[in-house]
Scaffold this active site. Structure first.
Site, mmCIF file in Angstrom:
data_model
loop_
_atom_site.group_PDB
_atom_site.id
_atom_site.type_symbol
_atom_site.label_atom_id
_atom_site.label_comp_id
_atom_site.label_asym_id
_atom_site.label_seq_id
_atom_site.Cartn_x
_atom_site.Cartn_y
_atom_site.Cartn_z
ATOM 1 N N GLU A 24 0.850 -1.254 0.099
ATOM 2 C CA GLU A 24 0.010 -0.086 -0.150
ATOM 3 C C GLU A 24 0.830 1.235 -0.071
ATOM 4 O O GLU A 24 1.980 1.160 0.264
ATOM 5 C CB GLU A 24 -0.977 -0.108 1.279
ATOM 6 C CG GLU A 24 -0.180 -0.074 2.608
ATOM 7 C CD GLU A 24 -1.034 0.728 3.750
ATOM 8 O OE1 GLU A 24 -1.746 1.713 3.607
ATOM 9 O OE2 GLU A 24 -1.177 -0.138 4.643
ATOM 10 N N VAL A 105 -5.361 0.431 2.779
ATOM 11 C CA VAL A 105 -5.261 -1.299 2.358
ATOM 12 C C VAL A 105 -6.655 -1.440 1.612
ATOM 13 O O VAL A 105 -6.272 -2.307 0.585
ATOM 14 C CB VAL A 105 -5.537 -2.056 3.733
ATOM 15 C CG1 VAL A 105 -6.012 -3.384 3.600
ATOM 16 C CG2 VAL A 105 -4.203 -1.923 4.691
ATOM 17 N N ASP A 141 -11.706 -0.977 4.862
ATOM 18 C CA ASP A 141 -10.615 -2.024 4.784
ATOM 19 C C ASP A 141 -11.189 -3.379 4.864
ATOM 20 O O ASP A 141 -11.088 -4.397 4.218
ATOM 21 C CB ASP A 141 -9.302 -2.068 5.898
ATOM 22 C CG ASP A 141 -8.488 -0.939 5.427
ATOM 23 O OD1 ASP A 141 -8.441 -0.107 4.453
ATOM 24 O OD2 ASP A 141 -7.382 -0.769 6.239
ATOM 25 N N LYS A 158 -3.832 -2.523 14.907
ATOM 26 C CA LYS A 158 -3.338 -1.682 16.023
ATOM 27 C C LYS A 158 -4.098 -1.449 17.044
ATOM 28 O O LYS A 158 -5.509 -1.374 16.995
ATOM 29 C CB LYS A 158 -2.844 -0.536 15.347
ATOM 30 C CG LYS A 158 -1.552 -0.043 15.664
ATOM 31 C CD LYS A 158 -1.303 1.324 15.262
ATOM 32 C CE LYS A 158 -0.630 1.556 14.012
ATOM 33 N NZ LYS A 158 -1.498 1.491 12.752
#
Ligand code: PSU
Ligand code: MN
Length: 300
Positions: A24, A105, A141, A158
């Site tokens: 990406e 993404v 995403d 994350k």
């Protein structure tokens, strides 16, 4: 299609059935500060080549979805403040404006799909944000991952995100998730988010993907790889930092596509760059892992 431009190197590799790994470009424009961003972009490509695979960094430039970028194009993405964080829903706008689109993404999955690329390495997936019941903030995403047949290697989602809710949502969308040589779902900066994941190794993953190829099950497969042990951050330190960053985002009313870049920049500032080093290390590790898997897949 008129809107796709595949580089010669990538096209030759695809024609010859060689392993190709998509990458990406939001991570270049919005995920890392200059000059570490371009340094990372080049290093990641190098690591993929070392494994005998071909990297295909994806971005929108000059009215085309470009699959496989030149050095100049990577530098442009790393330095241009006007690079737009392009998710899947932004693609037609940026193509028609002839703007500079750094693909998330979601948008990268679409570019890889158009080019016929089976593997994609990234740092962390977007996902379900904290306070989702109020904000409804879920990254595009996730639904995009459910729509296209691609194997995405990441270090999980994350911990700025609600990891258990993201994992649940992937299941709802019908996206399978496997831990690469681990049964613990990783949490990006650290190796264990405290939730289990189905463990897999290279051979069984490739067998599973080949089986999928014989069916009309055209969804993405999420493979999660923990950050290398030596690069892992202290979980109490990073979780407190994330907590503070989330609070600040809330107070400043940061919404929409600004949320993820805001949190990443805050965390960088608060950890004095330590978070960026960890992010760098895990991205390299993911690229290497994706290349190893892609190679096994092409040789079988
Ligand atoms: N995770 C990172 N760094 C990033 C991103 C995620 O560690 O730069 C980027 C990716 O491009 C991802 C996007 O697709 O953030 C998700 O943004 P959003 O939550 O606005 O969909
Ligand atoms: Mn969002």
């Amino acid at each position: 299609m008129n809107y796709v431009k595949v580089s010669d190197e990538v096209q030759v590799a695809l024609n010859e059935g060689k392993p190709v790994v998509a990458l990406e470009s939001t991570i270049i424009s919005h995920g890392f500060p200059y000059p570490q961003n371009v340094e990372l972009a080049f290093k990641v490509e190098e690591v993929i080549r070392e494994q005998g695979a071909v990297p295909a960094t994806i971005a929108i430039l000059d009215g085309k979805i470009c699959v496989g970028l030149s050095e100049d194009e990577i530098n442009l993405l790393g330095k241009s403040p006007e690079a737009y964080k392009a998710s899947i829903h932004d693609i037609p706008m940026i193509l028609s404006n002839k703007g500079i689109g750094a693909t998330t993404v979601a948008a990268t999955i679409y570019g890889a799909h158009l080019a016929g690329i089976r593997f994609f390495a990234t740092g962390g997936l977007g996902g379900v944000h904290y306070g989702v019941t109020e904000s409804n903030d879920i990254s595009a995403d996730l639904p995009t991952l459910a729509k296209y047949k691609i194997c995405v290697v990441s270090a999980g989602v994350k911990s700025i995100l609600d990891i258990p809710k993201t994992v649940e949502y992937l299941e709802t969308l019908g996206v399978p998730c496997y831990g690469y040589e681990t049964d613990k779902y990783p949490s990006f900066y650290t190796r264990d988010a405290g939730i289990p994941v189905e463990k897999i190794n290279k051979e069984s993953l490739v067998k599973l993907l080949k089986t999928q190829d014989q069916m009309d099950l055209n969804y993405g497969v999420s493979v999660v790889v923990p950050i290398p042990e030596e690069d892992e951050l202290d979980s109490e330190m990073i979780n407190n930092t994330i907590e503070e960053a989330l609070q600040e985002a809330n107070e400043k009313n940061i919404t929409g596509k600004k949320v993820t870049p805001f949190l990443l920049a805050k965390i960088k500032e608060k950890t004095k760059g330590v978070s960026v080093n960890a992010n760098f290390a895990l991205m390299i590790n993911n690229a290497k892992t994706a290349a190893i898997i892609a190679k096994e897949y092409c040789e079988k």
